[in-house]
Design a protein around this motif. Structure first.
Motif, mmCIF file in Angstrom:
data_model
loop_
_atom_site.group_PDB
_atom_site.id
_atom_site.type_symbol
_atom_site.label_atom_id
_atom_site.label_comp_id
_atom_site.label_asym_id
_atom_site.label_seq_id
_atom_site.Cartn_x
_atom_site.Cartn_y
_atom_site.Cartn_z
ATOM 1 N N ARG A 1 0.672 -1.173 0.019
ATOM 2 C CA ARG A 1 -0.022 0.078 -0.082
ATOM 3 C C ARG A 1 0.928 1.082 -0.126
ATOM 4 O O ARG A 1 0.588 2.080 -0.839
ATOM 5 C CB ARG A 1 -0.770 -0.093 1.308
ATOM 6 N N MET A 2 2.007 1.190 0.998
ATOM 7 C CA MET A 2 2.628 2.388 1.163
ATOM 8 C C MET A 2 3.607 2.571 -0.419
ATOM 9 O O MET A 2 3.601 3.839 -0.804
ATOM 10 C CB MET A 2 3.788 2.283 1.962
ATOM 11 N N ARG B 182 1.172 4.497 -2.653
ATOM 12 C CA ARG B 182 0.786 5.662 -2.398
ATOM 13 C C ARG B 182 2.074 6.840 -2.506
ATOM 14 O O ARG B 182 2.009 7.700 -2.129
ATOM 15 C CB ARG B 182 -0.028 5.727 -1.114
ATOM 16 N N SER B 183 3.222 6.077 -2.525
ATOM 17 C CA SER B 183 4.428 6.688 -2.072
ATOM 18 C C SER B 183 4.801 8.065 -3.039
ATOM 19 O O SER B 183 5.419 8.934 -2.561
ATOM 20 C CB SER B 183 5.604 5.951 -2.156
ATOM 21 N N ARG C 4 5.814 -0.987 11.657
ATOM 22 C CA ARG C 4 5.280 -0.082 10.373
ATOM 23 C C ARG C 4 6.122 1.226 10.168
ATOM 24 O O ARG C 4 6.559 1.277 8.985
ATOM 25 C CB ARG C 4 3.610 0.138 10.383
ATOM 26 N N LEU D 149 8.603 1.964 6.629
ATOM 27 C CA LEU D 149 8.202 2.931 5.548
ATOM 28 C C LEU D 149 9.827 3.404 4.834
ATOM 29 O O LEU D 149 9.421 3.693 3.789
ATOM 30 C CB LEU D 149 7.893 4.363 6.593
ATOM 31 N N ALA E 118 10.060 2.236 1.419
ATOM 32 C CA ALA E 118 9.242 2.564 0.493
ATOM 33 C C ALA E 118 9.440 3.980 -0.181
ATOM 34 O O ALA E 118 9.132 4.267 -1.263
ATOM 35 C CB ALA E 118 7.674 2.644 1.175
ATOM 36 N N LYS F 104 4.671 9.131 12.780
ATOM 37 C CA LYS F 104 3.652 9.709 12.005
ATOM 38 C C LYS F 104 3.637 11.417 12.119
ATOM 39 O O LYS F 104 2.785 12.057 11.433
ATOM 40 C CB LYS F 104 2.362 9.315 12.427
#
Ligand SMILES: CC(C)(COP(=O)(O)OP(=O)(O)OC[C@H]1O[C@@H](n2cnc3c(N)ncnc32)[C@H](O)[C@@H]1OP(=O)(O)O)[C@@H](O)C(=O)NCCC(=O)NCCSC(=O)CC(=O)O
Length: 490
Positions: free
Chosen positions: A124-125, A128-129, A260, A264, A267, A323
């Motif tokens: 998913r990352m 969307r990256s 997670r 990141l 990615a 985050k």
């Protein structure tokens, strides 16, 4: 339907434009008629005969002082100012095509290296990256699981650093013996001897070279290297050369655990490097370094921990990207733009900001602070492409157009987050598109762990000529594909 003249004159953009002209030329508009008025009144009072007799009364010593004193003061002023530092040229690495990684291969690697949850998150990352299918990672990361030992890390550093330094020496014609200062930076990979020693050894640089290596300072370290190189150059004899190399090592993205925030980086970060040649000699240079403003919020725990190298519960090492990073980057940018704004903004923007500041103090927090329009000071923006959300946040807080942030978005798409070298890929994109003109001002904004926001301002003093075939080399095989509508990632 036609536009009425009265509408045009009172439209907000025209009002703002008129306001800018009046405020920015206030001194000239006021001082010129006032001086003219004073001189005319004095001349009228004295009459022509008296003026002539005053002029005859002037002695040679007066004339000498009138010429000599301004000349002496101007010379003293120029000698006491720090020397200007110039960018002779720069080079960005386009790694070998065997290092290329597509989204599909990254997702496939994640499927075999991570557990189910980790693989789904990474897939998913990656989607969307904002990264495309042509970014590069060292072959050690193509293994399942990744294979990052000291030898591979050193090989990656040598590949990218030697490629850019070879290219820079070739395109500038400057020989290795002419290098007086060397500054290298890399956050994650810091072997002994250092990367600076690696460069000295490869190019047989002089024994009296001033060499420095900067580590652990994150993606904004490129601007820190620039400042160090500038300060050393200003203390060196005129015409000295400084070589600066910025890189990151993809060994930092070999985390295969379950956290997670630590997955990141894989990615986002990719292989890359830039080499930059600086000098205090203007001839043959292309840009003048006009300002550097550095801001750190590392005193605050939230900022200090938002990009943090650590071991997870299972003892696996990685970099944890919190985050909160995007919000922290926004706060640090706010502090940085106060410094840079006071140096570069025209008086009209400073006045609007000051008025909104006073109004907010008097009328309370419902009054929004005016965000200065930095497009009145800069023609080009190179914003560190840390991630799609980072670019979005900077675009919104500085009210920039899609075209202003295009170099950042396309660099993220074509090369990924190459850390401290990303700003140079962005400059190369602007040049490859033929957008750079003599006199243009460029704002480089680097963000990095700590947390830091560091700005550098360049003025173009020589736009690329037709013979400059090297301009924008890293983009040579892909410039025709950009810009894509990559801001609309689903
Ligand atoms: C990663 C993204 C592309 C994802 O885009 P999205 O539009 O999908 O974002 P989103 O906020 O909706 O998040 C989607 C899902 O990812 C999760 N998610 C997002 N960010 C996360 C993080 N840091 N840690 C753990 N999970 C995270 C969300 O909880 C959500 O999960 P769920 O849907 O399950 O709730 C973007 O968030 C982004 O660009 N973030 C900033 C990346 C960054 O920190 N860059 C700086 C690198 S450091 C650097 O450059 C400088 C330096 O190191 O010095």
């Amino acid at each position: 339907m036609g536009v009425r003249l009265s509408d045009m004159l009172i439209s907000p953009s025209h009002l703002k434009h008129s306001f800018e002209i009046i405020v920015n030329n206030f001194l000239l508009l006021l001082a010129t008629p006032t001086m003219a008025l004073i001189l005319l009144r004095k001349a009228a009072q004295l009459g022509p005969d008296e003026i002539l007799s005053h002029l005859h009364g002037l002695r040679q010593v007066h004339a000498f002082l009138a010429v000599f004193l301004p000349f002496a003061f101007a010379t003293l002023y120029l000698m006491s100012r720090p020397r200007s530092v110039y960018l002779v040229d720069y080079s960005c690495c386009r790694p070998e095509s065997s290092c290329r990684v597509s989204m599909a291969s990254c997702t496939e690697n994640a499927r075999f290296s991570l557990d189910d949850g980790g693989h789904r998150f990474m897939a998913r990352m990656l989607k969307r990256s904002g990264l495309g299918d042509q970014t590069y990672a060292h072959p050690s990361l193509h293994y399942i699981p990744p294979h990052c030992y000291l030898g591979e890390c050193r090989d990656e550093a040598e590949q990218v650093i030697f490629a850019v330094v070879d290219d820079l020496f070739a395109k500038t014609g400057v020989s290795p013996e002419a290098i007086d200062i060397l500054v290298t930076n890399c956050t994650a990979f810091n072997p002994t001897p250092s990367l600076a020693d690696m460069v000295v050894n490869k190019y047989k640089l002089r024994a009296d070279i001033r060499s420095v290596h900067i580590s652990g300072m994150g993606c904004s370290a490129g601007v820190i290297s620039l400042e160090v190189a500038r300060n050393l150059l200003q203390a060196a004899p005129r015409g000295a050369h400084a070589l600066m190399v910025s890189t990151e090592n993809t060994s930092l993205i070999n985390y295969t655990g379950k956290n997670r925030a630590m997955l990141l980086p894989a990615a986002l970060f990719r292989m890359g490097a830039a080499a930059v040649l600086l000098s205090t000699s203007r001839s043959e240079s292309r840009f003048r370094l006009t300002h550097i403003v550095r801001t750190t919020t590392a005193a605050q725990d939230r900022a200090y921990r938002c990009a943090y190298q650590e071991e997870d519960d299972m003892g696996k090492m990685g970099v944890n990207l919190s985050k909160e990073l995007v919000a922290v980057a926004g706060d640090t940018l706010q502090a940085n733009i106060v410094g840079i704004g006071s140096l570069v903004l025209p008086p009209s923007e400073k006045l609007l900001f000051a008025l909104s500041f006073v109004a907010r103090k008097v009328l309370g927090k419902k009054i929004k602070l005016y965000v200065p329009d930095f497009r009145t000071a800069f023609q080009h923006f190179c914003i560190h492409c840390g991630g799609r959300a980072v670019i979005d946040a900077v675009q919104n807080s500085l009210r920039l157009s899609d075209e202003n942030v295009e170099p950042s978005r396309v660099t993220l798409h074509r090369f990924g987050n190459t850390s401290s070298s990303s700003l140079w890929y962005e400059l190369a994109y602007i040049e490859a598109k033929g957008r750079m003109r003599r006199g243009d001002q460029v704002w480089m904004i680097g963000f990095g762990s700590g947390f830091k926001c560091n700005s550098a301002v360049w003025q173009c003093i020589r736009s690329p000529g037709n013979g400059d075939t090297d301009i924008g080399t890293p983009w040579a095989d892909s410039i025709h594909m950009y810009p894509l509508k990559i801001s609309e990632v689903s």
